[in-house]
Design an enzyme around this catalytic site. Sequence first.
Site, PDB file in Angstrom:
ATOM      1  N   LEU A 120       0.823  -1.214   0.000  1.00  0.00           N
ATOM      2  CA  LEU A 120       0.000   0.000   0.000  1.00  0.00           C
ATOM      3  C   LEU A 120       0.850   1.253   0.000  1.00  0.00           C
ATOM      4  CD1 LEU A 120      -2.662  -1.053   2.666  1.00  0.00           C
ATOM      5  CD2 LEU A 120      -2.991  -0.941   0.193  1.00  0.00           C
ATOM      6  N   GLY A 155       8.733   1.945   7.615  1.00  0.00           N
ATOM      7  CA  GLY A 155       8.560   0.587   7.124  1.00  0.00           C
ATOM      8  C   GLY A 155       7.655   0.525   5.910  1.00  0.00           C
ATOM      9  N   ASP A 170       4.670  13.687  14.079  1.00  0.00           N
ATOM     10  CA  ASP A 170       4.831  13.716  12.615  1.00  0.00           C
ATOM     11  C   ASP A 170       3.487  13.971  11.948  1.00  0.00           C
ATOM     12  OD1 ASP A 170       6.233  13.696  10.251  1.00  0.00           O
ATOM     13  OD2 ASP A 170       6.241  11.510  10.047  1.00  0.00           O
TER      14      ASP A 170
END
Length: 706
Positions: free
Chosen positions: A383, A389, A503
């Site tokens: 995706l 990661g 973030d």
Amino acid sequence: MSDLRLYSLLLLFVSIIVPSAAAEARFPMVKPGCRETCPGNNVLIPYPFGIGRDCAINETYVVTCNHSSNTTSSKPYLSKLNLEVLNVSLSSQTITVRTPVPQTCAGQANNTRWNSSDLSGSPFFYSKDDNKLMLFGCGNALLNQDHDHQVLSECTSTCNISRSITGCYGINCCTTSIPFYINKYILNYAITEFNNSCASAFLADQRWTPKRFSDLFIQRSLESVPVVLSWTLQRSDIRAIPGCSQSNRPLELESGKIYSQQCECETYGTDTFAIGINPYLDDECYYEDFAGFVEGKKNKTAAIVGSSAGVGVVFLMIAAYASYKIVKKRRNKKRQEKFFKRNGGLLLQQQLSADEGAVEKTMLFSAKELNKASDGFNKNRILGQGGQGTVYKGMLTDGRIVAIKKSKKVDENQLEQFINEVVILSQINHRNVVKLLGCCLETEVPLLVYEFIPNGTLFTLIHTGNNEELPLTWNLRLRIATEVAGALAYLHSAVSIPIFHRDIKSSNILLDEKYVAKVSDFGTSRSVAIDKTHLTTVVKGTFGYLDPEYFQSSQFTEKSDVYSFGVVLAELLTRQKPISSAATDETCNLSLATRFLISMEEDSLENILDPQLVNEENEQEVTAVAKLAQRCLNLNGKKRPTMKEVVIGLESLKLSSVHSTTPGNFQSPSCTEGESFVFFNNNYTWTTEGDSFRSASDVHPLLNKH
């Protein structure tokens, strides 16, 4: 028959049929008649590379031996790039080379420097998994793909010459990862004036560390560092190699994904390299595998002896296969147990047993279950990929669609913190926060399982043009902003231990099937005690969204999340990217936040506003949100509102937009500092004075209504 007896019989059988000379056999790694190393050097140069034109697969893989003066030894150099070769890996398809290090020192005419590298036209890329961006000295460094592109990575270090340096953690030295495989970059870096210090910024091998950290601050002796290049092959390069099983090796670039061809022996697959065979050579794949032992073509005597064993051989082969399966199963179990312990599984079990409520909310998935759910982590299930990661789409046995995040390796020194965050995040239950369903710790890297969110990111919705099915109307923008603010207010104020996201950006805000906003990617989030700040050794976040105060002090507070949210508000209002090449010549070096603040101060909001929002009936609401964004972007963190106060303002505006037919119920907040203004609608009355919002109603029911 016990596993031990089966294994003993297997060893006895093999000892009879395998000649002792086979154990000493060594598979060739180069073409016949070619050298494996340069004279006086022990760096192996395996095919498809080769020392000399006739020994390499093509001219870009040619290695030359450069002799040093007054010595008989020589060093291998990649001919096309003129870089010294330090190592070649066939299994990872990488080559490690030595690259020069530029340097600038305080007191020079210009303390800002830049260096670049261009591998365009070659089959080489800087490996994102094996390299890091490093800055020696104090200052900051920005990695760009080219002059006109957004920043790919950044690194900042502060000055402290009196501090003893034992690692690269943000004091006199910093390091960070790079997000993509790149073949062309520009590295800008500037140093801080401090005691005539020097600085160097460069890409380097992840495993490399300086021999003497004491030389970091004034290190004029650092001339070169190792860097890892991924090498790529085209299908035409290996089509003629017999016995080679071609497989695709995906490389993630900023511009998309490319596939490099990799060669494996059909018999062994990925075990080819472990056995020591070079699958790129014509003959090396033709070896027979007997019970896990490799026998060369030339050792035909063993085959004759083996065939003469008759029924006994068949029996032993069956026993050997059964033994192999049992040993393999045990080995996999031990391997999983090792990973489970290394990834903090025992600590997580302790946390779960101590908190009965957490047992119901935190689910431990097995590696087998997630491997099946993701179809073996098929590349077609990917995706997205980011600094934390790779995310795969999967389906659990109960039919639920999930997103499986294959994390990068967890620092063993931070396992307790990692597990603590897994437990805390799994207990978050808010409609605008992506739900963490559980994790798997028995794999080499941790796997985190989240609910699947189908409609992409807010960044895509804002910046890729109007969605025909769902136009980006003002009401939609206001609703999304309110939902995100509510989620952040919940994280900051309504959970038992406040959580700072660290973030916040439009690409970390996902949209579900009804385009409800979901805050995601808590890979760098931190749980912090009330009224405390979080002091970090390395500044983390995304350039363009970073709080300037945090950037300078390395102290992250709830107001740092507020600043990042202010940038998201500015994106919603302007449809401009935080760092973009679309700005005018006068502002091309300024971030969206800076340009937005300038427009607000000059009372020229219409110059930066999305044209779709200009001259509409909701002009006063747009102005109010712009004022709120301005407050969130205040360079002084203490003067920013809290997320509680932000969500009250946005909720009030949203309700005003729903219940009012005209904008008359809303008074534009055009006051200056020290003055106050009031918002009215049928449900809320709230005011602001100076730098703080004050609500006439209790804010907690609002925050907990989800």
